[in-house]
Motif scaffolding. Sequence first.
Motif, PDB file in Angstrom:
ATOM      1  N   ARG A  71      -1.948  -1.631  -5.786  1.00 30.91           N
ATOM      2  CA  ARG A  71      -2.877  -1.973  -4.722  1.00 30.91           C
ATOM      3  C   ARG A  71      -4.281  -1.449  -5.001  1.00 30.91           C
ATOM      4  NH1 ARG A  71      -1.588  -3.977   0.369  1.00 30.91           N
ATOM      5  NH2 ARG A  71      -3.818  -3.674   0.727  1.00 30.91           N
ATOM      6  N   ARG A  82       0.830  -1.207   0.000  1.00 30.75           N
ATOM      7  CA  ARG A  82       0.000   0.000   0.000  1.00 30.75           C
ATOM      8  C   ARG A  82       0.866   1.258   0.000  1.00 30.75           C
ATOM      9  NH1 ARG A  82      -5.229   0.081   1.455  1.00 30.75           N
ATOM     10  NH2 ARG A  82      -4.980  -1.940   2.495  1.00 30.75           N
ATOM     11  N   GLU A 140      -7.525  -3.852  -5.272  1.00 33.28           N
ATOM     12  CA  GLU A 140      -8.648  -3.719  -4.356  1.00 33.28           C
ATOM     13  C   GLU A 140      -9.930  -3.252  -5.039  1.00 33.28           C
ATOM     14  OE1 GLU A 140      -7.421  -1.139  -1.258  1.00 33.28           O
ATOM     15  OE2 GLU A 140      -5.791  -2.439  -0.561  1.00 33.28           O
ATOM     16  N   LEU A 162     -11.590  -4.950  -0.646  1.00 33.89           N
ATOM     17  CA  LEU A 162     -10.396  -5.752  -0.495  1.00 33.89           C
ATOM     18  C   LEU A 162     -10.759  -7.213  -0.276  1.00 33.89           C
ATOM     19  CD1 LEU A 162      -7.321  -5.964  -0.180  1.00 33.89           C
ATOM     20  CD2 LEU A 162      -7.606  -5.480   2.254  1.00 33.89           C
TER      21      LEU A 162
END
Length: 746
Positions: free
Chosen positions: A95, A88, A99, A303
């Motif tokens: 990321r 992250r 996600e 996520l």
Amino acid sequence: MKLSSSVFALLCLILEIVSIALFLRGFFPVPVKSSFSAKSKVTDIPAEPQTGNNAVNSSRAPALLFKRVVIVLIDALREDFVFSSDGRRFMPYTRHVVEKGSSHSFIAKARPPTVTMPRIKALTTGSIPGFIDVVMNLNSPVLLEDNLIWQAKSAGKRIIFYGDDTWVRLFPKHFMEQDGTTSFFVSDYTEVDNNVTRHLDSTLKRDDWDILILHYLGLDHIGHISGPHSSLIGPKLMEMDDIIKKIHASLISKESEGTLPNLLVVCGDHGMSETGSHGGSSEQEINTALVLISPAFRRKVGLERPAVVEQVDLAPTLALGLGLPISQNSVGRLIPAVFEELSMREQLRMLQINGHQLSQLLQDSNPVFHKDGYEQFRVAEKAHGSWMKLYVDGNKSEVLSNMGKKVRKQYLDALKAMSSALSKQMGKYDLYSMIIAMTFILQVLFLLLLAMPEALSRDAVVDVPLASSLLSLPFYLLCLFGSALHVLVCTSAGGPCYLCSLPWVLVFSVILLSSAFTCALVGMAARRLPTSNKTPTKSSGWALSELDALLLTGTVFHTLSLGSSSFIEEEHQTWYFLLNTLCLAVFQDVCRRYFREQRQRGEEEDEGPLLPSASDAGLSFSPAMELGVSAGSEKWLALGTPLLTLTCCRLLRALNQTGVQWAHLPDFGHWLNSGDHKVFLSVLAAVSLLLILVLVQRHCSLVSKIALALGLLGVYSYRAAVGNVLFPWPHSSRQVSKSFDVEAGV
């Protein structure tokens, strides 16, 4: 049977080599390969299962799902570099796509050996290379096995490659355009990646390619230099994140209505241990990140925990996604999430093709294939045919949907069972062959131990009682026992057994030889038993042979106990063991000579000094004279030297915990390298260098003394310049260049 020492040694050497070869044959699992020599073709793909007269004409080739594929292979990309808090922070764009974007993320498990070339083979062939593949490919780098790159080129796909030149050696003449970078310079983690990225802008603008492969080495090099927690890891991950962002943006801009979507694959070939190395089987080394990005996938809403797949699963997934046949020797199975947006008929078709390929490989490699998912696949294929009959008849009810889901689950269960059975076959050792080989190795070692006094005697003739052994009752009992054991093992063995596949005549000859050797060893040992209280006077040759055999036996056992993957990282443990064993052997021999000399003084002539003298060797150098000790003290010096060497060896082992298994333990080296103890380290380094100068300079000329002093001063100055030790004199505080930092990390 009397043999000359040379013939005896030759026979022992031949038997030892054959035994070691048999042990290695059992230790290295046989690769799972198809019996067909030709590579997979579209005509090998089975037809879609259909029943009844209303069967439709379906194409054997799988449907093309992706127009273009870009594979970004980041060497040593551990899964936590992407999916943890570090991902992250250092890879924000990746990321975000993982996600909330149209992507699928996985933790791909690599199989040992976790080094680059076998991992590339696994990614392109779907097979599981073993340690023997590393050895076999040293002299033949070209990959001749059926693979994804060859299938794509044969289908007319235009492939471009930039990165690690291992690909160029494995796949010569497969790429339309290529630029390989060498991985030899581990200290370079900048230019090795810039040489790949410099082609990116121009290549992404072109429309004359179908597959683009980029292999970045910088992250792996940083791991080797300073480990996974280095301050250099973050900037390198940010650099990779920017490259992924650029490629993804370019692929999106190329998308147009009515065309097939593109696919971006971000993956690692292996992970990285806590010390920055790889090659073993720790979790950090086998868990790699795998991210598939494409508009064909459903957009994420939050996520999700990455699913775990095998690294070899990528090869059949990409093959069917590109409309290509699956490689013959692939043990991977489709990643279901990639095809979840397809219709039920297309999903079942993909699963059927993968199942057919795995079932064929299972039949070729496993005699009990029907127990490992094969029957499940046949049941699923039969149910698939029933589903197709309803589908062709135009049935649109919920029954068809529920039946399709059931068939899909049956296929997935069968694929999992077959893939698992094929993968486990690579990890099975032929224990029977290994035990037989170890038996022969031990027999030869004991034979050398017992025959050494005769071999070193003046006649140089060894009497091996083989003829008398063949007429003894124990010989026939051992033959009977060995034959019964062989039949028992071969009839009950569920795994691979090389000896069971050999002709019975050859196996029985091996049993006869082993039984005869055992009886001969017992006979030779009985002859060595003392028959009187008289102590032999000339036993130094016997003592030496006993120590040599002890050293050789211990070496074999210790080396074999390390195993193949551990031996790569823990080779120094063997040298530690050899040094300790040698010191103990020398100490035992010196003690024996010393006490024998005390007992036999006056009866025999003195055997001379324990340490070599100048008059004995015709040299101007003697250890006793060099150290300034008297002849009487020489004996105590000889007794104390092995013990002192053992003590120094133990201190050296405690100085640095090396390798993989014990590198995390605290040691004296960590204490010295801490900032609080730099003064002590500096004094210790200076004293050590001065001691080297004092001990060596006495036998050097004036020019050599000056050169030696300047060289040792340069060693200390270099270590002071990179910050390991302190300068004893004032110096400038200017920054040290990055190259020095890299060298210090090494």
